[in-house]
Design a protein around this motif. Structure first.
Motif, PDB file in Angstrom:
ATOM      1  N   ALA A  15       0.814  -1.213   0.000  1.00  0.00           N
ATOM      2  CA  ALA A  15       0.000   0.000   0.000  1.00  0.00           C
ATOM      3  C   ALA A  15       0.851   1.268   0.000  1.00  0.00           C
ATOM      4  N   ARG A  16       2.037   1.216   0.608  1.00  0.00           N
ATOM      5  CA  ARG A  16       2.871   2.421   0.715  1.00  0.00           C
ATOM      6  C   ARG A  16       3.217   2.990  -0.656  1.00  0.00           C
ATOM      7  N   LEU A  17       3.488   2.142  -1.625  1.00  0.00           N
ATOM      8  CA  LEU A  17       3.803   2.611  -2.972  1.00  0.00           C
ATOM      9  C   LEU A  17       2.563   2.689  -3.861  1.00  0.00           C
ATOM     10  N   THR A  18       1.598   1.829  -3.599  1.00  0.00           N
ATOM     11  CA  THR A  18       0.430   1.759  -4.481  1.00  0.00           C
ATOM     12  C   THR A  18      -0.525   2.929  -4.285  1.00  0.00           C
ATOM     13  N   LEU A  19      -0.762   3.316  -3.048  1.00  0.00           N
ATOM     14  CA  LEU A  19      -1.752   4.361  -2.780  1.00  0.00           C
ATOM     15  C   LEU A  19      -1.378   5.727  -3.366  1.00  0.00           C
ATOM     16  N   PRO A  20      -0.104   6.152  -3.307  1.00  0.00           N
ATOM     17  CA  PRO A  20       0.227   7.429  -3.965  1.00  0.00           C
ATOM     18  C   PRO A  20      -0.030   7.410  -5.468  1.00  0.00           C
ATOM     19  N   VAL A  21       0.293   6.289  -6.100  1.00  0.00           N
ATOM     20  CA  VAL A  21       0.026   6.165  -7.539  1.00  0.00           C
ATOM     21  C   VAL A  21      -1.475   6.197  -7.797  1.00  0.00           C
ATOM     22  N   ALA A  22      -2.222   5.494  -6.953  1.00  0.00           N
ATOM     23  CA  ALA A  22      -3.680   5.466  -7.106  1.00  0.00           C
ATOM     24  C   ALA A  22      -4.274   6.859  -6.937  1.00  0.00           C
ATOM     25  N   ALA A  23      -3.753   7.612  -5.973  1.00  0.00           N
ATOM     26  CA  ALA A  23      -4.268   8.966  -5.738  1.00  0.00           C
ATOM     27  C   ALA A  23      -4.010   9.866  -6.947  1.00  0.00           C
ATOM     28  N   LEU A  24      -2.801   9.778  -7.497  1.00  0.00           N
ATOM     29  CA  LEU A  24      -2.477  10.561  -8.695  1.00  0.00           C
ATOM     30  C   LEU A  24      -3.391  10.185  -9.856  1.00  0.00           C
ATOM     31  N   ALA A  25      -3.535   8.885 -10.065  1.00  0.00           N
ATOM     32  CA  ALA A  25      -4.374   8.412 -11.168  1.00  0.00           C
ATOM     33  C   ALA A  25      -5.827   8.838 -10.972  1.00  0.00           C
ATOM     34  N   PHE A  26      -6.285   8.818  -9.732  1.00  0.00           N
ATOM     35  CA  PHE A  26      -7.670   9.194  -9.432  1.00  0.00           C
ATOM     36  C   PHE A  26      -7.927  10.652  -9.803  1.00  0.00           C
ATOM     37  N   VAL A  27      -7.010  11.518  -9.405  1.00  0.00           N
ATOM     38  CA  VAL A  27      -7.156  12.948  -9.701  1.00  0.00           C
ATOM     39  C   VAL A  27      -7.132  13.191 -11.211  1.00  0.00           C
ATOM     40  N   ILE A  28      -6.164  12.576 -11.886  1.00  0.00           N
ATOM     41  CA  ILE A  28      -6.030  12.786 -13.334  1.00  0.00           C
ATOM     42  C   ILE A  28      -7.234  12.216 -14.076  1.00  0.00           C
ATOM     43  N   ALA A  29      -7.630  10.988 -13.719  1.00  0.00           N
ATOM     44  CA  ALA A  29      -8.744  10.333 -14.417  1.00  0.00           C
ATOM     45  C   ALA A  29     -10.046  11.112 -14.244  1.00  0.00           C
ATOM     46  N   LEU A  30     -10.300  11.585 -13.033  1.00  0.00           N
ATOM     47  CA  LEU A  30     -11.516  12.372 -12.818  1.00  0.00           C
ATOM     48  C   LEU A  30     -11.462  13.683 -13.592  1.00  0.00           C
ATOM     49  N   ALA A  31     -10.289  14.306 -13.600  1.00  0.00           N
ATOM     50  CA  ALA A  31     -10.143  15.584 -14.305  1.00  0.00           C
ATOM     51  C   ALA A  31     -10.417  15.426 -15.797  1.00  0.00           C
ATOM     52  N   VAL A  32      -9.835  14.400 -16.400  1.00  0.00           N
ATOM     53  CA  VAL A  32     -10.015  14.233 -17.850  1.00  0.00           C
ATOM     54  C   VAL A  32     -11.431  13.774 -18.183  1.00  0.00           C
ATOM     55  N   LYS A 315       5.409  -6.977  -8.263  1.00  0.00           N
ATOM     56  CA  LYS A 315       4.235  -7.742  -7.858  1.00  0.00           C
ATOM     57  C   LYS A 315       3.450  -6.998  -6.790  1.00  0.00           C
ATOM     58  N   LEU A 316       2.154  -6.873  -7.033  1.00  0.00           N
ATOM     59  CA  LEU A 316       1.250  -6.245  -6.067  1.00  0.00           C
ATOM     60  C   LEU A 316       0.257  -7.287  -5.560  1.00  0.00           C
ATOM     61  N   PRO A 317      -0.163  -7.186  -4.310  1.00  0.00           N
ATOM     62  CA  PRO A 317      -1.220  -8.088  -3.829  1.00  0.00           C
ATOM     63  C   PRO A 317      -2.481  -7.903  -4.671  1.00  0.00           C
ATOM     64  N   LEU A 318      -3.091  -9.001  -5.057  1.00  0.00           N
ATOM     65  CA  LEU A 318      -4.257  -8.916  -5.932  1.00  0.00           C
ATOM     66  C   LEU A 318      -5.389  -8.128  -5.278  1.00  0.00           C
ATOM     67  N   TRP A 319      -5.581  -8.330  -3.977  1.00  0.00           N
ATOM     68  CA  TRP A 319      -6.664  -7.619  -3.296  1.00  0.00           C
ATOM     69  C   TRP A 319      -6.444  -6.112  -3.347  1.00  0.00           C
ATOM     70  N   LEU A 320      -5.179  -5.704  -3.256  1.00  0.00           N
ATOM     71  CA  LEU A 320      -4.863  -4.279  -3.279  1.00  0.00           C
ATOM     72  C   LEU A 320      -5.084  -3.699  -4.676  1.00  0.00           C
ATOM     73  N   SER A 321      -4.610  -4.411  -5.685  1.00  0.00           N
ATOM     74  CA  SER A 321      -4.776  -3.940  -7.069  1.00  0.00           C
ATOM     75  C   SER A 321      -6.251  -3.784  -7.419  1.00  0.00           C
ATOM     76  N   LEU A 322      -7.027  -4.820  -7.122  1.00  0.00           N
ATOM     77  CA  LEU A 322      -8.444  -4.782  -7.481  1.00  0.00           C
ATOM     78  C   LEU A 322      -9.207  -3.738  -6.664  1.00  0.00           C
ATOM     79  N   SER A 323      -8.822  -3.570  -5.404  1.00  0.00           N
ATOM     80  CA  SER A 323      -9.488  -2.555  -4.567  1.00  0.00           C
ATOM     81  C   SER A 323      -9.240  -1.154  -5.118  1.00  0.00           C
ATOM     82  N   VAL A 324      -7.983  -0.883  -5.435  1.00  0.00           N
ATOM     83  CA  VAL A 324      -7.618   0.431  -5.972  1.00  0.00           C
ATOM     84  C   VAL A 324      -8.329   0.689  -7.297  1.00  0.00           C
ATOM     85  N   LEU A 325      -8.305  -0.296  -8.170  1.00  0.00           N
ATOM     86  CA  LEU A 325      -8.911  -0.123  -9.492  1.00  0.00           C
ATOM     87  C   LEU A 325     -10.430  -0.003  -9.406  1.00  0.00           C
TER      88      LEU A 325
END
Length: 457
Positions: A15-32, A315-325
């Motif tokens: 989560a330490r590396l995944t959540l910052p990426v998810a937050a960035l992607a969330f902001v960009i995806a919503l904006a576009v 490699k990311l935990p599957l539960w984390l990847s799917l939750s974020v996505l």
């Protein structure tokens, strides 16, 4: 005494590396998503630029900016999330296959015949251009297919990992990664707006064997033919799956040997001249020739290592990847639908269940990929033969497939910064060759499908 400051490469992330990426992607995806699409008239046609393209571009800009650099590990996490996002996209598209099965069955012969365009179109047009540009033996690797991951093993086994042919594969891979989705969006948008091809033929042409390129291409076709969205998505998904499956076998037994033979035919004059020079100078190769070949092999090896470093999986935990996505997907789908609804949440629940079941089956069988299971099961449970098909399809339709593509390409953009330095290694010649290869694969397949549909419809 100096101490090395090289950070060791990690192979797992949480989560330490995944959540910052998810937050960035969330902001960009919503904006576009809020920005929406733009239609540009260029005289010979119109080009539609979709939110997913804006997401890819903005993600790339964020990944290459120097103010607060996005670390290599964060970019690798973004790339790992893209791989899982593809599964969700395929799950969404699978629910367009079931209702479209009658059309798919009627188009069966055309669907198979048009694969000739995907699998051999690059050889027909891109290879002669590469020879004209004197790309050397790298021509074979760069033009026998669109060079996604399966191509690596084919060429490496036949020619070796330090060969010029393998360098060609890597160059086309880098080009496709950086420019493929954007270019095919513009190309398909232009061609679709000419309104001279059947939308189903265009959909078949969209199945080039890359999930992101197929999604981008399908969006452009749907923009031109909005009334045929379901059939277009179903046809494109099936075509893409066929290209992916057949691509391995055709590549090994037909495309790669054919490209090698065609290259030798086109360069026979150069080969004879080189042989004459060698004969005139004696049969023994000079030390300069040996040194030059060794230097080229070393350069190829270094390039291969750079690509391997850039594309190294994390490699990311599957539960984390799917939750974020899921969070990203529900957010963008809600913007696309102009409001959050229970059906969107349920739609993601159904897609998640399909993905998890398919991954489990893939692990059990080991020889069939999760994508095949997702496509097959999704097509069945959305077909007229399944008792709950209508209810499931109604729920899934509330999830805009473009919103999933926006998330996927935004994450792809965030992962591309690490690939930019490779541009100086691939050379300018791969750019026109790559553009022609993608164009040839799409257009030749579309033209074949158009004629084939006319014969069988």
């Amino acid at each position: 005494m100096s101490t090395s400051t090289t950070t060791p490469r990690i192979d797992k992330a949480g989560a330490r590396l995944t959540l910052p990426v998810a937050a960035l992607a969330f902001v960009i995806a919503l904006a576009v998503q809020f920005i929406g699409q733009a239609k540009i008239d260029i005289g010979i046609g119109a080009i539609v630029i979709f939110p997913m393209v804006w997401g890819l571009i903005l993600g790339l800009l964020v990944s290459i900016q120097k103010f607060k650099p996005l670390g290599l590990d964060l970019q690798r996490v973004a790339a790992a999330l893209v791989g899982v996002a593809v599964l969700l996209l395929v799950a969404r598209l699978a629910f367009n296959i079931g209702p479209s099965l009658p059309s798919l069955l009627r188009a069966g012969p055309a669907l198979l015949l048009q694969e000739v365009g995907h699998l051999l179109g690059t050889i027909a047009l891109a290879l002669p251009l590469a020879v004209l540009l004197r790309m050397g033996k790298a021509t074979v690797g760069a033009t026998f297919s669109l060079d996604r991951e399966p191509s690596f093993a084919m060429v490496s086994e036949k020619y070796g990992p330090d060969s010029d042919q393998y360098r060609g594969v890597l160059a086309m891979y880098v080009f496709g990664t950086l420019f493929g989705a954007v270019f095919i969006t513009l190309l398909t948008s232009l061609v679709a707006n000419w309104k001279i091809f059947d939308p189903l033929a265009l959909a078949m042409g969209a199945g080039v064997g890359s999930g992101s390129m197929m999604a981008a291409s399908s969006a452009s076709i749907i923009a031109a033919y909005p009334g045929d969205q379901e059939a277009i998505l179903g046809m494109a998904a099936v075509s893409n799956l066929i290209t992916t499956i057949l691509g391995v076998y055709v590549g090994i037994y037909i495309a790669l040997p054919l490209a090698d033979r065609f290259y030798k035919v086109l360069t026979r004059k150069q080969t004879r001249e080189a042989a004459a020079v060698a004969a005139g100078g004696g049969a023994v190769r000079s030390q300069a020739d040996i040194d030059r070949d060794d230097a080229q092999a070393e350069e190829n090896r270094l390039f291969r290592e750079k690509v391997a470093e850039s594309s190294a999986a994390i490699k990311l935990p599957l539960w984390l990847s799917l939750s974020v996505l899921t969070v990203l997907g529900i957010g963008t789908a809600s913007v696309a639908a102009k409001g959050l609804s229970l059906s969107i949440v349920l739609g993601y629940g159904i897609m998640l269940a399909l993905v998890l079941v398919s991954i489990a089956l893939a692990k059990v069988t080991k020889k069939i990929s999760a994508i095949v299971y997702i496509t097959t099961i999704g097509a069945y449970i959305s077909s007229p033969w399944f008792f709950a098909a209508e209810s499931l399809t109604t729920i899934i339709k509330t999830v805009d497939f473009l919103s999933i593509a926006t998330v996927m390409l935004t994450l792809a953009g965030l992962s591309l910064g690490k690939d930019i330095p490779l541009l100086k290694n691939i050379g300018w010649k791969i750019i026109p060759v790559g553009l022609v290869a993608i164009t040839a694969s799409f257009l030749l397949s579309t033209v074949i499908a158009e004629f084939a549909l006319g014969l069988w419809h």
